[in-house]
Design a protein around this motif. Structure first.
Motif, PDB file in Angstrom:
ATOM      1  N   ARG A 150      49.617   4.264 -32.994  1.00 47.46           N
ATOM      2  CA  ARG A 150      48.545   4.082 -33.984  1.00 47.46           C
ATOM      3  C   ARG A 150      48.641   2.712 -34.648  1.00 47.46           C
ATOM      4  O   ARG A 150      47.648   2.002 -34.800  1.00 47.46           O
ATOM      5  CB  ARG A 150      48.648   5.166 -35.064  1.00 47.46           C
ATOM      6  N   GLN A 151      49.854   2.345 -35.026  1.00 45.64           N
ATOM      7  CA  GLN A 151      50.077   1.071 -35.712  1.00 45.64           C
ATOM      8  C   GLN A 151      49.711  -0.110 -34.795  1.00 45.64           C
ATOM      9  O   GLN A 151      49.070  -1.067 -35.217  1.00 45.64           O
ATOM     10  CB  GLN A 151      51.544   0.986 -36.170  1.00 45.64           C
ATOM     11  N   ALA A 209      53.061   7.396 -34.127  1.00 44.59           N
ATOM     12  CA  ALA A 209      52.856   6.499 -35.276  1.00 44.59           C
ATOM     13  C   ALA A 209      52.892   5.037 -34.818  1.00 44.59           C
ATOM     14  O   ALA A 209      52.085   4.208 -35.260  1.00 44.59           O
ATOM     15  CB  ALA A 209      53.915   6.754 -36.340  1.00 44.59           C
ATOM     16  N   GLU A 210      53.821   4.726 -33.893  1.00 42.00           N
ATOM     17  CA  GLU A 210      53.917   3.354 -33.361  1.00 42.00           C
ATOM     18  C   GLU A 210      52.640   2.989 -32.610  1.00 42.00           C
ATOM     19  O   GLU A 210      52.101   1.891 -32.766  1.00 42.00           O
ATOM     20  CB  GLU A 210      55.131   3.229 -32.429  1.00 42.00           C
ATOM     21  N   GLY A 212      57.089  12.245 -29.387  1.00 43.21           N
ATOM     22  CA  GLY A 212      57.497  12.409 -30.777  1.00 43.21           C
ATOM     23  C   GLY A 212      56.527  11.777 -31.755  1.00 43.21           C
ATOM     24  O   GLY A 212      55.740  10.892 -31.391  1.00 43.21           O
ATOM     25  N   GLU A 213      56.596  12.218 -33.008  1.00 41.99           N
ATOM     26  CA  GLU A 213      55.730  11.681 -34.065  1.00 41.99           C
ATOM     27  C   GLU A 213      55.945  10.183 -34.263  1.00 41.99           C
ATOM     28  O   GLU A 213      55.009   9.453 -34.554  1.00 41.99           O
ATOM     29  CB  GLU A 213      55.975  12.426 -35.384  1.00 41.99           C
ATOM     30  N   GLU A 214      57.201   9.728 -34.105  1.00 39.81           N
ATOM     31  CA  GLU A 214      57.491   8.289 -34.265  1.00 39.81           C
ATOM     32  C   GLU A 214      56.723   7.467 -33.246  1.00 39.81           C
ATOM     33  O   GLU A 214      56.169   6.415 -33.561  1.00 39.81           O
ATOM     34  CB  GLU A 214      58.992   8.025 -34.101  1.00 39.81           C
ATOM     35  N   THR A 215      56.698   7.941 -32.000  1.00 49.34           N
ATOM     36  CA  THR A 215      55.981   7.226 -30.933  1.00 49.34           C
ATOM     37  C   THR A 215      54.487   7.205 -31.225  1.00 49.34           C
ATOM     38  O   THR A 215      53.825   6.174 -31.064  1.00 49.34           O
ATOM     39  CB  THR A 215      56.258   7.882 -29.565  1.00 49.34           C
ATOM     40  N   LYS A 229      55.045  -2.213 -25.684  1.00 50.48           N
ATOM     41  CA  LYS A 229      54.314  -2.770 -26.825  1.00 50.48           C
ATOM     42  C   LYS A 229      53.329  -3.867 -26.395  1.00 50.48           C
ATOM     43  O   LYS A 229      52.176  -3.885 -26.811  1.00 50.48           O
ATOM     44  CB  LYS A 229      55.342  -3.321 -27.818  1.00 50.48           C
TER      45      LYS A 229
END
Length: 196
Positions: free
Chosen positions: A18-19, A15-16, A10-13, A57
């Motif tokens: 990348r962050q 984005a995480e 998903g896009e959320e994953t 993480k």
């Protein structure tokens, strides 16, 4: 930095991810492969970070820290033994111990909780006191926390070792290393205090 996905993500994953990669500053990583079997950095001509899903993480941050540690000359001063010490087993063990502490220190600057929850302070016995000090440093996240500025948490963890006979010697070494977080000062301190 190019991101390649091997599995639906998903896009959320993304984005995480990348962050996390950008949390330590401009990244030397060239390609990120999401959906690999394990999370690990493969340094060669291109720095490829493979990330398993679900995203761990701590594992991602540790590999990002490793990418910085092996490409930034300032970080190399912290952990890399000079070439003339390549045949010295103590220098090699100290180098690896400092690298491990540097990686956790970089992770702790982003999210100290990830390092604190994994911390398991213990004295690791070596053949000599010299090797006991270095091997204990290798597994002691409290040193990383101190270097990253989380001194209160570091001292709390360090105090768990207080009952061990090697604690006083280790505490002196710990104090020196966390104040002079570079390979050569730490190596010279060990030789000065305990010889070979």
């Amino acid at each position: 930095m190019e991101i390649v996905t091997l599995v639906p993500v998903g896009e959320e994953t993304l984005a995480e991810i990348r962050q996390l990669i950008e949390s330590m500053g401009p990244s030397p990583i060239d390609v990120v492969v999401v959906g690999a079997e394990e999370t690990r950095l493969e340094p060669s001509d291109l720095y490829v970070l493979k990330i398993s899903v679900p995203v761990d993480k701590y594992a991602v941050l540790k590999e990002v820290a490793y990418a910085h540690a092996v490409t930034d000359p300032q970080y190399a001063e912290v952990w890399a033994a000079p070439p003339e010490l390549a045949a010295d087993p103590l220098a090699q063990e100290l180098s690896l111990a400092l690298l491990r502490r540097l990686l956790d220190a970089l992770v702790a600057k982003v999210d100290a909780g990830l390092v604190i929850e994994r911390a398991r302070p213990e004295i690791v016995e070596g053949d000599t006191l010299l090797y006991t000090l270095v091997r204990t440093l290798a597994v002691d996240a409290s040193a990383s926390l101190a270097v990253s500025g989380r001194v209160a948490e570091a001292l709390q963890l360090l105090s768990r070792l207080a009952g061990h006979p090697a604690y006083e010697a280790y505490r002196k070494f710990w104090d020196f290393v966390t104040s002079n977080f570079k390979f050569l000062p730490a190596y010279n301190w060990l030789l000065l205090m305990y010889g070979k």
